[in-house]
Design a protein around this motif. Structure first.
Motif, short mmCIF file in Angstrom:
data_model
loop_
_atom_site.label_atom_id
_atom_site.label_comp_id
_atom_site.label_asym_id
_atom_site.label_seq_id
_atom_site.Cartn_x
_atom_site.Cartn_y
_atom_site.Cartn_z
N ALA A 164 -46.43 34.24 -47.29
CA ALA A 164 -47.79 33.76 -47.41
C ALA A 164 -47.84 32.27 -47.75
N VAL A 165 -49.00 31.69 -47.44
CA VAL A 165 -49.29 30.29 -47.73
C VAL A 165 -50.56 30.25 -48.57
N TYR A 166 -50.51 29.53 -49.70
CA TYR A 166 -51.68 29.38 -50.57
C TYR A 166 -52.27 27.99 -50.36
N LEU A 167 -53.56 27.94 -50.03
CA LEU A 167 -54.24 26.67 -49.82
C LEU A 167 -54.85 26.19 -51.13
N MET A 168 -54.37 25.06 -51.64
CA MET A 168 -54.91 24.47 -52.87
C MET A 168 -56.07 23.56 -52.46
N GLU A 212 -53.48 29.13 -60.55
CA GLU A 212 -53.65 30.15 -59.52
C GLU A 212 -52.58 30.02 -58.43
N ALA A 213 -52.22 28.79 -58.11
CA ALA A 213 -51.17 28.58 -57.11
C ALA A 213 -49.83 29.11 -57.61
N ALA A 214 -49.53 28.85 -58.87
CA ALA A 214 -48.26 29.31 -59.44
C ALA A 214 -48.22 30.83 -59.53
N ALA A 215 -49.37 31.44 -59.78
CA ALA A 215 -49.42 32.89 -59.95
C ALA A 215 -49.49 33.64 -58.61
N SER A 216 -49.80 32.93 -57.53
CA SER A 216 -49.96 33.60 -56.25
C SER A 216 -48.62 34.08 -55.72
N ALA A 226 -47.64 33.58 -52.80
CA ALA A 226 -47.19 32.63 -51.79
C ALA A 226 -46.07 31.75 -52.32
N LYS A 227 -45.10 31.50 -51.44
CA LYS A 227 -44.01 30.58 -51.79
C LYS A 227 -44.23 29.20 -51.20
N ILE A 228 -45.36 29.06 -50.50
CA ILE A 228 -45.72 27.78 -49.89
C ILE A 228 -47.12 27.41 -50.33
N LEU A 229 -47.27 26.21 -50.89
CA LEU A 229 -48.54 25.72 -51.39
C LEU A 229 -48.96 24.51 -50.58
N VAL A 230 -50.22 24.51 -50.12
CA VAL A 230 -50.70 23.39 -49.30
C VAL A 230 -51.91 22.76 -49.98
N LEU A 231 -51.79 21.48 -50.30
CA LEU A 231 -52.90 20.75 -50.91
C LEU A 231 -53.81 20.23 -49.81
N CYS A 232 -55.12 20.59 -49.93
CA CYS A 232 -56.08 20.23 -48.89
C CYS A 232 -57.25 19.46 -49.50
N SER A 233 -57.41 18.22 -49.10
CA SER A 233 -58.52 17.38 -49.53
C SER A 233 -58.53 16.13 -48.68
N THR A 234 -59.15 15.06 -49.16
CA THR A 234 -59.18 13.80 -48.41
C THR A 234 -58.11 12.85 -48.92
N ASP A 235 -57.80 11.83 -48.14
CA ASP A 235 -56.80 10.85 -48.56
C ASP A 235 -57.21 10.18 -49.87
N GLU A 236 -58.51 9.92 -50.02
CA GLU A 236 -58.98 9.28 -51.25
C GLU A 236 -58.75 10.17 -52.46
N GLU A 237 -59.04 11.45 -52.33
CA GLU A 237 -58.84 12.38 -53.44
C GLU A 237 -57.36 12.55 -53.76
N TYR A 238 -56.50 12.50 -52.73
CA TYR A 238 -55.06 12.68 -52.97
C TYR A 238 -54.53 11.63 -53.96
N GLU A 239 -55.05 10.43 -53.87
CA GLU A 239 -54.57 9.37 -54.76
C GLU A 239 -54.81 9.73 -56.23
N GLN A 240 -55.89 10.48 -56.49
CA GLN A 240 -56.21 10.87 -57.86
C GLN A 240 -55.54 12.19 -58.25
N ALA A 264 -44.25 26.08 -61.04
CA ALA A 264 -43.81 26.70 -59.77
C ALA A 264 -42.71 25.86 -59.14
N PRO A 265 -41.59 25.73 -59.80
CA PRO A 265 -40.52 24.83 -59.32
C PRO A 265 -39.87 25.28 -58.01
#
Length: 722
Positions: free
Chosen positions: A594-598, A639-643, A645-659, A672-673
């Motif tokens: 599974a893949v978890y979308l953050m 929630e990502a760590a508890a899911s 899924a062994k794959i976590l995907v961060l989804c947002s905008t480039d501007e938000e990623y910086e923060q 979730a190392p």
């Protein structure tokens, strides 16, 4: 009571569309478009480059066809509009029922089934063992019947065509030498079996295609051409109308060839046969009358329509070069829908692909069409698959009435322009081949294989990057649908049946019969070329097997030919392997990777990239966990760590990623190392920093999905038994 005349005033002026809406010139249209592009170059955004080396414009006008000197009537001029004046009105295209069932009696049932429900011709695919001139029991278990009908003697042909009217055309590509199979059909036709009269259709040999596909010939090409002469002359004298020379471009198509390359290869192969047979005393018109061309019809609809039309333009040039009048000799053109674009996943999309491909072949003017069943790449062809394949053409003919219009494409600015451009491009490639020694030399040197592999690599790369869409495979994948396995024959059982039958067959009969067979075979090895089909027929009627006839035709010839074979594959294979890997993991580990979308931020902030990530990972077969978005970084990380899924995907905008990344990644490394962290998007200037922060992979438009998904599977522990 209302007076309708008084209720509405009369219009003072009539509507004049030409005056009120003046037709813009191409220059005016382009100026408006370029303004809308806001600085993006017109050529980069709106010109489509094809594998043929052509540039397709977004719009075509009368200006594009003014210098083409288009013929007004079909059957005239350059013949792009058809070889005949009446299109399908006089001679409708043949709807072929094809069989590749291992056992002849089962193949016969399929053919009769098709003929009884709308088919007007039959196509038989012999297995590779038969085509290579070996008896079924001389193959290895697993080879006999693996890819077609197993035929070892005339009794197999008798069972194969039992009950089929002699009026029905039969098409069969026999590989590099058609004399053995031609002798069996001739034996059955002459009264030993159930069919009599003149054979119709094509029982053909195409040694060049066989050499390119398999990488070998049992004797030099010159010998193969001599055998073409034998079958051609026999048919001319004994069976007028039966074609015996094949030019089959489907192996080249399945090795990646563009439409222009297919046409050039077809022309060069035809020229090789015509010239070689001229040297043996055969007139060009006789050779041309013996040829059946078989082209694949692919997914690029307008290119495929243009391909069939461009072929006629090119062949008209060839007729002129040999001084042959079209009324004297014309080839026969068959089409076959392309398995290159078929997929084992979401296989019902193959029906849509076949529909597009068959439609293009009809509009292009093919004289016979074979639709490959939608489940053909899944190990077998079901009754449903065969029925839909046949009905698809019946619908195109009976309900869509495609046979009632002589030339659908005639006058289309786009298709007429594309036809001419494709013909010119193909002619250039053909001339290049001829300048370097022709098709035989190009195959012998490996140049052809290398150039097709180059185009294949481009196609595979475009599919991997999802620039080319394969619906249900690299876009819009349904992860809940397993690969279709279909019907699979027990090849070991087939081999045993055929081997046991041949053992009994060889010892049956009296001593005198065996002596007669031996004498006929000895005569076959020493006969003058012009008698070979007759002598082979005599041997066949006495019971000689295909292996015995073939070996005596090979006997005494010089060393076999060996070249690099074509690399044949399908466009969706790499994605299928990813899906297979996930399926294997589910079976062995009892879990669906599974893949978890953050999803960070509002719907407006995350949805575009979350939807992209969902579609991206579904092409690999992953299960997607798609939560609501939130601005709470602590909640996302927990929630990502508890899911599962062994794959976590961060989804947002480039501007938000910086923060977000500086705050989220340190937490994930602790909680979730072992999980793989992926970023949806590729902020190029920040990529190195994000990598050092803990982002393992980036996914974005135009990235190599196959490579990235494979790497992520490796990192996340998905089973790999390769």
């Amino acid at each position: 009571m209302l007076n309708m005349k008084d209720e509405y005033p009369k219009l003072e002026n009539k509507l004049n569309i030409a005056d009120d809406f003046p037709f813009p010139s191409p220059g005016e249209w382009r100026a408006i478009v370029e303004a809308d592009l806001k600085g993006v170059p017109f050529e980069k955004k709106l010109i489509t480059k094809t594998y043929e080396g052509l540039d397709l414009k977004p719009i075509y006008t009368q200006e594009d066809t003014k210098d083409l000197k288009l013929s007004e009537f079909p059957g005239s001029g350059d013949m792009r509009r058809g070889f005949g004046f009446s299109g399908y009105f006089k001679n409708n295209w043949l709807i072929t029922a094809e069989t590749s069932q291992p056992m002849a009696e089962d193949a016969n049932k399929e053919l009769l089934e098709g003929l009884n429900s709308g088919a007007t011709a039959v196509s038989v695919v012999p297995d590779s063992v038969t085509k290579s001139g070996r008896d079924a029991d001389y193959a290895r278990p697993g080879e006999t019947g693996a890819d077609g009908v197993s035929i070892s003697g005339y009794s197999s042909v008798k069972r194969l065509i039992n009950g089929i009217s002699p009026d029905i055309p039969v098409f069969m590509n026999c590989g590099y030498n058609n004399i053995p199979l031609l002798s069996y059909f001739n034996t059955v036709r002459n009264g030993t079996g159930s069919i009599s009269g003149i054979l119709k259709g094509s029982i053909e040999a195409d040694p060049m295609s066989w050499l390119a596909k398999t990488g070998s010939l049992p004797f030099p090409a010159a010998t193969a051409v001599k055998y073409l002469k034998c079958s051609l002359n026999w048919a001319k004298e004994n069976n007028p109308g039966l074609r015996t020379t094949g030019v089959d471009t489907t192996p080249y198509h399945n090795a990646g060839a563009s439409a222009a390359q297919e046409l050039a290869i077809a022309l060069s192969t035809a020229v090789y046969y015509i010239n070689s047979l001229i040297d043996l005393g055969v007139k060009p018109a006789d050779t041309i009358s013996s040829i059946r061309f078989t082209f694949s019809s692919g997914n690029n609809f307008f290119m495929e329509v243009a391909k069939f039309r461009a072929f006629r333009v090119l062949f008209r040039n060839l007729l002129d070069a040999y001084g042959v009048d079209p009324s004297e000799a014309l080839p026969f053109v068959s089409a076959r829908t392309s398995e290159f674009y078929y997929s084992r996943y979401d296989i019902h999309n193959n029906i849509l692909r076949a529909t597009t491909q068959a439609f293009a072949a009809v509009l292009g003017g093919a004289e016979s069409i074979t639709v490959v069943p939608f489940d053909s790449v899944s190990g077998g062809k079901s009754e449903l698959g065969r029925r839909i394949a046949k009905n698809l053409q019946v619908i195109l003919n009976e309900e869509s009435k495609l046979s009632r219009v002589i030339d659908f494409a005639g006058g289309s600015y786009f298709i007429e322009s594309l036809t001419s451009e494709l013909a010119l491009r193909s002619w250039y490639i053909f001339r290049t081949y001829e300048a370097e020694g022709g098709i035989h030399e190009r195959i012998q040197s490996g140049k052809l294989q290398a150039e097709l592999e180059e185009i294949m690599n481009l196609r595979i790369s475009d599919a991997a990057k999802r620039k080319t869409s394969v619906i249900g495979t690299n876009v819009y994948s349904n992860v809940k649908e397993a690969a279709f396995t279909g019907y699979k024959a027990d090849l070991n059982e087939i081999y045993k049946k055929r081997a046991d039958y041949l053992k009994i067959y060889r010892i049956a009969g009296d001593t005198s019969r065996h002596k007669t067979v031996i004498k006929k075979l000895e005569k076959l090895a020493s006969d003058p070329d012009e008698n070979l089909v007759t002598t082979a027929t005599e041997a066949a009627s006495e019971g000689a097997t295909i292996g015995e006839i073939s070996q005596h035709l090979i006997s005494g010839k010089t060393q076999p030919v060996s070249v690099t074979p074509l690399k044949i594959r399908r466009l969706s294979e790499d994605f299928e392997k990813l899906r297979d890997r996930i399926a294997m993991h589910k079976t062995q580990k009892n879990e669906h990777p599974a893949v978890y979308l953050m999803n960070y931020g509002t719907v407006k902030t995350f949805k575009a990239r979350a939807d992209f990530a969902k579609g991206f990972f579904e092409t690999g077969g992953f299960n997607i966990i798609y939560p609501d978005g939130t601005n709470d970084i602590g909640l996302i990380s927990s929630e990502a760590a508890a899911s599962e899924a062994k794959i976590l995907v961060l989804c947002s905008t480039d501007e938000e990623y910086e923060q977000v990344i500086p705050l989220l990644l340190p937490v994930l490394k602790k909680t979730a190392p072992d999980k793989v962290v992926v970023l949806a998007g590729y902020p190029k200037e920040k990529a190195a920093d994000y990598k050092s922060s803990g982002i393992d992979e980036f996914i974005f438009l135009g990235c190599d999905a196959v490579n990235i998904l494979s790497t992520i599977m490796d990192r996340s522990g998905v089973v790999n038994n390769e």
